[in-house]
Scaffold this active site. Structure first.
Site, short mmCIF file in Angstrom:
data_model
loop_
_atom_site.label_atom_id
_atom_site.label_comp_id
_atom_site.label_asym_id
_atom_site.label_seq_id
_atom_site.Cartn_x
_atom_site.Cartn_y
_atom_site.Cartn_z
N ASP A 1 0.84 -1.19 0.00
CA ASP A 1 0.00 0.00 0.00
C ASP A 1 0.88 1.25 0.00
O ASP A 1 1.88 1.32 0.70
CB ASP A 1 -0.92 -0.01 1.23
CG ASP A 1 -2.04 0.99 1.12
OD1 ASP A 1 -3.20 0.56 0.98
OD2 ASP A 1 -1.77 2.21 1.17
N ASN B 1 -12.98 -2.61 2.35
CA ASN B 1 -13.96 -1.52 2.45
C ASN B 1 -14.88 -1.61 1.25
O ASN B 1 -14.41 -1.70 0.11
CB ASN B 1 -13.24 -0.17 2.48
CG ASN B 1 -12.35 -0.03 3.70
OD1 ASN B 1 -12.69 -0.50 4.78
ND2 ASN B 1 -11.20 0.60 3.54
N GLY C 1 -15.34 3.87 3.40
CA GLY C 1 -13.92 4.19 3.27
C GLY C 1 -13.27 3.69 2.00
O GLY C 1 -12.05 3.79 1.84
N GLN C 2 -14.06 3.15 1.07
CA GLN C 2 -13.45 2.68 -0.19
C GLN C 2 -13.16 3.87 -1.09
O GLN C 2 -14.06 4.63 -1.46
CB GLN C 2 -14.38 1.69 -0.91
CG GLN C 2 -13.73 1.11 -2.17
CD GLN C 2 -14.62 0.11 -2.92
OE1 GLN C 2 -15.79 -0.07 -2.58
NE2 GLN C 2 -14.04 -0.53 -3.92
N SER C 3 -11.88 4.05 -1.42
CA SER C 3 -11.49 5.18 -2.28
C SER C 3 -11.08 4.72 -3.68
O SER C 3 -11.10 5.52 -4.61
CB SER C 3 -10.34 5.96 -1.63
OG SER C 3 -9.21 5.12 -1.44
N HIS D 1 -10.44 -4.75 -3.45
CA HIS D 1 -9.13 -5.03 -2.83
C HIS D 1 -9.32 -5.34 -1.36
O HIS D 1 -10.22 -4.81 -0.71
CB HIS D 1 -8.17 -3.85 -3.00
CG HIS D 1 -8.71 -2.54 -2.53
ND1 HIS D 1 -9.60 -1.80 -3.27
CD2 HIS D 1 -8.50 -1.84 -1.38
CE1 HIS D 1 -9.91 -0.70 -2.61
NE2 HIS D 1 -9.28 -0.70 -1.45
N HIS E 1 -7.24 -5.33 2.26
CA HIS E 1 -6.07 -4.82 2.97
C HIS E 1 -5.58 -5.93 3.91
O HIS E 1 -6.33 -6.37 4.79
CB HIS E 1 -6.43 -3.62 3.84
CG HIS E 1 -6.95 -2.43 3.09
ND1 HIS E 1 -6.18 -1.32 2.83
CD2 HIS E 1 -8.17 -2.17 2.55
CE1 HIS E 1 -6.91 -0.42 2.17
NE2 HIS E 1 -8.12 -0.92 1.99
P1 DGP Z 1 -9.51 1.96 0.18
O1 DGP Z 1 -9.54 3.26 0.91
O2 DGP Z 1 -10.04 0.78 0.96
O3 DGP Z 1 -10.15 2.10 -1.18
O4 DGP Z 1 -7.96 1.66 -0.06
C1 DGP Z 1 -7.25 2.12 -1.15
C2 DGP Z 1 -5.80 1.99 -0.81
O5 DGP Z 1 -5.06 2.09 -2.01
C3 DGP Z 1 -5.25 3.10 0.11
O6 DGP Z 1 -4.83 2.49 1.34
C4 DGP Z 1 -4.07 3.68 -0.64
C5 DGP Z 1 -3.83 2.71 -1.74
N1 DGP Z 1 -3.41 3.29 -3.00
C6 DGP Z 1 -4.05 4.25 -3.71
N2 DGP Z 1 -3.38 4.53 -4.84
C7 DGP Z 1 -2.30 3.70 -4.85
C8 DGP Z 1 -1.23 3.49 -5.77
O7 DGP Z 1 -1.13 4.13 -6.83
N3 DGP Z 1 -0.30 2.56 -5.43
C9 DGP Z 1 -0.39 1.83 -4.28
N4 DGP Z 1 0.58 0.95 -4.03
N5 DGP Z 1 -1.39 1.99 -3.40
C10 DGP Z 1 -2.33 2.92 -3.68
#
Ligand code: DGP
Length: 112
Positions: free
Chosen positions: A30, A85, A91-93, A98, A100
């Site tokens: 992450d 999420n 909290g899903q962005s 995916h 975690h």
């Molecule tokens: P969520 O908030 O559950 O949708 O988690 C998305 C996660 O993705 C957040 O913890 C940060 C990670 N993330 C976002 N963009 C990138 C990226 O370009 N590379 C990596 N390795 N992680 C990313």
């Protein structure tokens, strides 16, 4: 999907620290870790989230969880938290399913 960050990571268009890959799943570190170990496990197939999965994805969902267990085992991690999420309100962005995989610190329960 064209504008999906995780699809671009899967295809190699965006660089990431990949820690595991098989025919169905990719796992990478992450970008914004919330624990000493924080790995994202994603299906190669673009599915928005768990709510968008269908019966035909049942095997794939199992493979994601088995990949999580394998990654943890191969890293000598016994205790970990596996979180997905679902939806912006939770909290899903990134709208590509995916999980975690987090470890290396104490986790509170109930989670905040
Ligand atoms: P969520 O908030 O559950 O949708 O988690 C998305 C996660 O993705 C957040 O913890 C940060 C990670 N993330 C976002 N963009 C990138 C990226 O370009 N590379 C990596 N390795 N992680 C990313």
């Amino acid at each position: 999907m064209n504008d999906c960050i995780f699809c671009k990571i899967i295809s190699g268009e965006i660089k990431s620290q990949i820690v595991y890959e098989d025919d169905f799943v990719v796992a990478f570190k992450d970008l914004n870790p919330q624990a000493p170990t924080h790995i994202l496990i994603v299906p190669k197939k673009h599915i928005e989230n768990i709510a968008a999965a269908s019966e035909e994805d049942a095997l794939l969902l199992g493979k994601i969880q088995l990949a999580a267990a394998k990654i943890a085992k191969d890293s000598n991690i016994k205790d970990f938290r596996l979180v997905a999420n679902n939806g912006k309100g939770a909290g899903q962005s990134v709208m590509h399913l995916h999980y975690h995989l987090m470890a290396g610190r104490r986790f509170l329960w109930p989670a905040g």
